[in-house]
Design an enzyme around this catalytic site. Structure first.
Site: not given
Ligand code: GDG
Length: 459
Positions: A157, A365
């Site tokens: 990921h 990312d």
């Molecule tokens: C890894 C990789 C890759 C965030 N703050 C809150 C909240 N979130 C949710 C977002 C989104 C998720 O968390 C974060 O997803 P990301 O993709 O931005 O980032 P990572 O956690 O680092 O994930 C990344 C992913 O895996 C999937 O393969 O895209 O590159 O690093 O859904 O909305 N949700 C809530 N409250 C928050 O304060 N409810």
């Protein structure tokens, strides 16, 4: 149809709505095949024996959830240590933040071995196994050493760093060799595939057999990019549900004279959060018409608090936000609203919709799902503008966003200004194209594409 076995560091109950798009998409596939999900239970046992952990199994509909506890020593060296203080920073190009403590690798290997040992007896001959993420890179090699013959795929990921950054990890060759025990290695982007193949060419004397099959370290693996998507239908439903609508209306009323800019991330140093605040400060400085108007809402949810680099980041960010508010704030306007708490999932789409600009500015990312969520939550008749770092995996797909370099403070301020001033017709045209691509490559597409490629991979 073969039974699907998913292995990841943490399990989620796919039936619970809070589980999120990935868990739901995997849950859907697991439900179809009556599958098994295996991982760490989330429990840390004080004073337990390293390499040992109790196995718990329970049924969630058609899916069996099997999880093991970790003792404190294993947890600290495998999870905080090797996974989050070596692999996470290095794979995000942050050698300066890596802690190459020699004791971590033993815990990482021990936990992967234990996972393999506990999983093996639960497997059936025709299972298809899908392993997720950097915590479990050597799992297939451990399973193979114990005689496992089933098809095993791996999805990373997070990004693959360029070869010379990878080479800073003392065990880099062992890690990369371990990946050749899989039948398929899935990565987020073409940039990651290119880093992977360059590494094995330099260090493993790889021969590329065809476009996707790479032979090195005496084995062949299929390496391909599968950019992960979100559950577009589910997120759209959430956007129109009462909680999100209420959040949207409250924000709209409260900021009726103002323009909202939004950032939502885990408070992680890969996400470029301080850089974003600096660019926002630059915006207020260079384009004074935004003073008393543009408001940056930054939700930075707590994560990995026990790792030192995260505490330092929090302090830096609090200082930066405080200084922008001190220098530019008015009695009735605070330029930055910084919230270091988790916001309820059902409120997230409402926040996104209320924001004229979505700021997704990671330094690196794997993909970044917030970028996709922001686009999906917009009103197609009057959509906001996504400002996206070129260093997010998502930038390979989301070309109609305003792509920025988060290290370039002035350039980013200019792009935010451009976003704030963008005419409606241009916003609509960009939004339409982004939406089409996000819909086409949603999380269900991703899961099917990966599993089809795993079925097709020659063993
Ligand atoms: C890894 C990789 C890759 C965030 N703050 C809150 C909240 N979130 C949710 C977002 C989104 C998720 O968390 C974060 O997803 P990301 O993709 O931005 O980032 P990572 O956690 O680092 O994930 C990344 C992913 O895996 C999937 O393969 O895209 O590159 O690093 O859904 O909305 N949700 C809530 N409250 C928050 O304060 N409810």
């Amino acid at each position: 149809m073969s039974r699907l076995v998913v292995v990841s560091n943490r399990l989620a109950d796919p039936r619970k709505p809070a589980a999120g798009g990935l868990a739901v998409a995997l849950g859907e596939a697991l439900n179809q095949t009556g599958g098994l999900w295996f991982g760490w239970s989330g429990t840390v046992v004080e004073g337990g024996t390293p390499g040992e952990g109790e196995l718990h199994t329970r049924q969630a509909g058609a899916v069996t959830l099997a999880s093991v506890d970790l003792c404190r020593e294993d947890h600290d060296s495998y999870y905080h240590g090797y996974s989050n203080s070596v692999l996470w920073p290095v794979f995000h190009y942050r050698l300066d933040l890596a802690d190459f403590n020699a004791s971590y690798i033993a815990g990482y290997r021990r936990v992967n071995q234990m996972f393999a040992r506990k999983l093996l007896p639960l497997l059936r001959d025709d299972d298809v196994i899908w392993v997720h993420d950097y915590h479990l890179i050597p799992l297939a090699a451990e399973l193979r050493a114990m005689g496992c013959k089933q098809r095993i795929g791996f999805f990373l990921h997070i990004p693959v760093p360029p070869p010379l950054i990878m080479a800073a990890i003392p065990q880099h060759e062992w890690l990369m060799r371990s990946l050749f025990a899989y039948d398929l290695v899935g990565l987020q982007s073409e940039a990651d595939v290119s880093h992977f193949t360059r590494y094995v060419r330099n260090e493993g004397s790889a021969e590329a057999l065809d476009e996707k099959r790479v032979r090195a370290f005496g084995a062949t693996v299929v390496v391909q990019s599968f950019p992960i998507g979100i559950d577009v239908d589910e997120f759209t439903r959430l956007t129109h549900a009462p909680d999100a609508v209420e959040t949207y209306e409250n924000m709209r009323d409260e900021y009726s004279r103002r323009r909202l800019l939004l950032g939502i991330d885990r408070l992680d140093y890969s996400k470029g959060i301080p850089q974003r605040v600096r660019a926002f400060r630059e915006l207020l400085d260079r384009y004074p018409e935004n003073r008393d108007s543009a408001t940056l809402i930054m939700i930075a949810s707590p994560t990995r608090d026990d790792v030192n680099a995260y505490g330092d980041l929090r302090q830096e960010l609090e200082g930066l936000c405080g200084s922008v508010n001190g220098d530019y704030g008015e009695l009735d306007w605070m330029p930055v609203r910084y919230i270091h708490r988790m916001v309820a999932r059902k409120r997230v789409p409402g926040l996104c919709r209320a924001a004229a600009v979505g700021l997704v500015t990671p330094l690196r990312d794997g993909m970044n799902l917030v970028a996709k969520e922001y686009v999906v939550a917009q009103d197609p008749d009057d959509p906001g503008v996504l400002v996206l770092s070129r260093f997010a995996g998502a930038a390979e797909q989301l070309k109609e966003a305003l792509l920025v370099n988060p290290y370039d403070t002035q350039g980013m301020a200019d792009s935010i200004q451009q976003a704030l001033q963008m005419p409606l017709a241009e916003r609509q045209a960009r939004h339409q194209k982004l939406m089409a691509r996000i819909k086409e490559h949603d999380v269900h597409w991703w899961r099917k594409a990966f599993l089809n490629a795993l079925q097709a991979a020659e063993q």
